[in-house]
Write a protein that holds these residues in place. Structure first.
Motif, PDB file in Angstrom:
ATOM      1  N   UNK A  44       4.790  28.103  44.041  1.00  0.00           N
ATOM      2  CA  UNK A  44       6.102  27.480  44.243  1.00  0.00           C
ATOM      3  C   UNK A  44       6.466  26.603  43.046  1.00  0.00           C
ATOM      4  N   UNK A  45       5.440  26.000  42.433  1.00  0.00           N
ATOM      5  CA  UNK A  45       5.698  25.150  41.271  1.00  0.00           C
ATOM      6  C   UNK A  45       6.273  25.983  40.123  1.00  0.00           C
ATOM      7  N   UNK A  46       5.768  27.199  39.969  1.00  0.00           N
ATOM      8  CA  UNK A  46       6.304  28.076  38.925  1.00  0.00           C
ATOM      9  C   UNK A  46       7.754  28.451  39.223  1.00  0.00           C
ATOM     10  N   UNK A  47       8.049  28.714  40.492  1.00  0.00           N
ATOM     11  CA  UNK A  47       9.437  29.028  40.863  1.00  0.00           C
ATOM     12  C   UNK A  47      10.347  27.833  40.585  1.00  0.00           C
ATOM     13  N   UNK A  48       9.881  26.646  40.927  1.00  0.00           N
ATOM     14  CA  UNK A  48      10.680  25.440  40.710  1.00  0.00           C
ATOM     15  C   UNK A  48      10.951  25.225  39.222  1.00  0.00           C
ATOM     16  N   UNK A  49       9.953  25.480  38.404  1.00  0.00           N
ATOM     17  CA  UNK A  49      10.124  25.320  36.964  1.00  0.00           C
ATOM     18  C   UNK A  49      11.129  26.334  36.415  1.00  0.00           C
ATOM     19  N   UNK A  50      11.034  27.565  36.901  1.00  0.00           N
ATOM     20  CA  UNK A  50      11.963  28.602  36.453  1.00  0.00           C
ATOM     21  C   UNK A  50      13.392  28.261  36.904  1.00  0.00           C
ATOM     22  N   UNK A  51      13.514  27.731  38.114  1.00  0.00           N
ATOM     23  CA  UNK A  51      14.830  27.346  38.638  1.00  0.00           C
ATOM     24  C   UNK A  51      15.451  26.255  37.778  1.00  0.00           C
ATOM     25  N   UNK A  52      14.644  25.309  37.330  1.00  0.00           N
ATOM     26  CA  UNK A  52      15.141  24.261  36.435  1.00  0.00           C
ATOM     27  C   UNK A  52      15.677  24.870  35.147  1.00  0.00           C
ATOM     28  N   UNK A  53      15.006  25.927  34.690  1.00  0.00           N
ATOM     29  CA  UNK A  53      15.485  26.604  33.493  1.00  0.00           C
ATOM     30  C   UNK A  53      16.863  27.210  33.696  1.00  0.00           C
ATOM     31  N   UNK A  54      17.105  27.770  34.890  1.00  0.00           N
ATOM     32  CA  UNK A  54      18.416  28.323  35.205  1.00  0.00           C
ATOM     33  C   UNK A  54      19.490  27.252  35.226  1.00  0.00           C
ATOM     34  N   UNK A  55      19.184  26.113  35.823  1.00  0.00           N
ATOM     35  CA  UNK A  55      20.140  25.007  35.853  1.00  0.00           C
ATOM     36  C   UNK A  55      20.434  24.494  34.442  1.00  0.00           C
ATOM     37  N   UNK A  56      19.398  24.455  33.620  1.00  0.00           N
ATOM     38  CA  UNK A  56      19.578  23.993  32.241  1.00  0.00           C
ATOM     39  C   UNK A  56      20.530  24.907  31.482  1.00  0.00           C
TER      40      UNK A  56
END
Length: 274
Positions: free
Chosen positions: A123-135
């Motif tokens: 889930x931590x990897x998904x959260x990090x990837x999601x932050x990349x999308x928001x960025x």
């Protein structure tokens, strides 16, 4: 007399320039709408993996275009079904292309989907990837509509998406919580409740917007047989859902600029040419 004519001519030129500047300043917020995202926006039909007539009829930009009643340029779509393969590589290309269009509105209905879905070790990897999308979305300075993350786990039964690609409920809810917090800090952003749309269609529950209501028992038909992608009618409903959320959140996008009759939007959208 010559001096008077010269002065009059100068005043005329200045007035024309002033009117031109006023026209630019008063440009319609609907003037240049650009769509970014993945297959639900781009249009996808399983029997036409490389595109075709049926795929083209599912393109979201067709129905956004049909819904806008005021003068505007044709709604352009930069969305691609290939986004699922590598969102970190393909999404920045879409963002750059969208910025080049100098849009007055960007619609990224499913842009964030594969920043939460897809293969991940935790889930931590998904959260990090999601932050990349928001960025990436932070590069869009104009008004932006983005969909939240739906539960698409039921689509694993059709084989269109693998179980390992589906985030657990905890990860999905965390992503939507983060999206809402991010949007709260970016007043130009409107979040369209894509998750509610998917939840209601799968359950075949009623969907209501702007005084119109699709009764229970008729909404599951908005999705194709893969239980993930909208058909043309579903794309039209999503387009009006985008408009509903946008006009509610952003005052300069007026509801009076929209054709809210679903059948009329479908009719116009089916006749449009990209």
């Amino acid at each position: 007399m010559n001096i008077c004519r010269f002065v009059s001519a100068r005043i005329f030129v200045l007035l024309v320039a002033a009117f031109q500047l006023a026209a630019v300043a008063a440009e319609s917020p609907w003037q240049r709408v650009v769509v970014i995202g993945a297959s639900a926006s781009a249009g996808f039909v399983l029997s036409e993996p490389f595109g075709g007539t049926n795929t083209d009829r599912c393109r979201l930009n067709r129905y956004l275009d049909a819904a806008i009643t005021v003068p505007h340029s044709p709604v352009e779509s930069l969305a691609s079904p290939l986004l699922f393969m590598n969102p970190e590589a393909f999404a920045p290309v879409q963002i750059a292309a969208a910025k080049n269009e100098q849009p007055t509105l960007v619609v990224g209905l499913d842009f964030l989907f594969w920043f939460c879905y897809g293969d991940a070790a935790s889930d931590a990897e998904r959260a990090q990837r999601f932050e990349g999308g928001l960025k990436l979305l932070e590069q869009i300075s104009c008004p932006l509509v983005v969909g939240d993350i739906p539960d698409a786990s039921f689509a694993t039964n059709t084989g269109i998406i693998r179980i390992g690609q589906v985030p657990g409920e905890t990860a999905r809810l965390a992503a939507n919580k983060r999206l809402q917090a991010w949007a709260a800090g970016h007043p130009q952003v409107t979040v369209m409740p894509l998750a509610a749309f998917m939840r209601n269609t799968i359950a075949n529950r009623a969907i209501a917007m702007r005084g119109q209501k699709m009764p229970a028992g008729q909404t599951r038909s908005l999705l194709q047989g893969d239980q993930l992608h909208p058909n043309p009618r579903g794309a039209a409903v999503l387009a009006l859902g985008v408009m509903d959320a946008l006009t509610e959140k952003q005052p300069k996008f007026t509801a009076s600029s929209i054709q809210w009759n679903l059948d009329e939007v479908i009719r116009r959208g089916s006749q449009s040419v990209d």
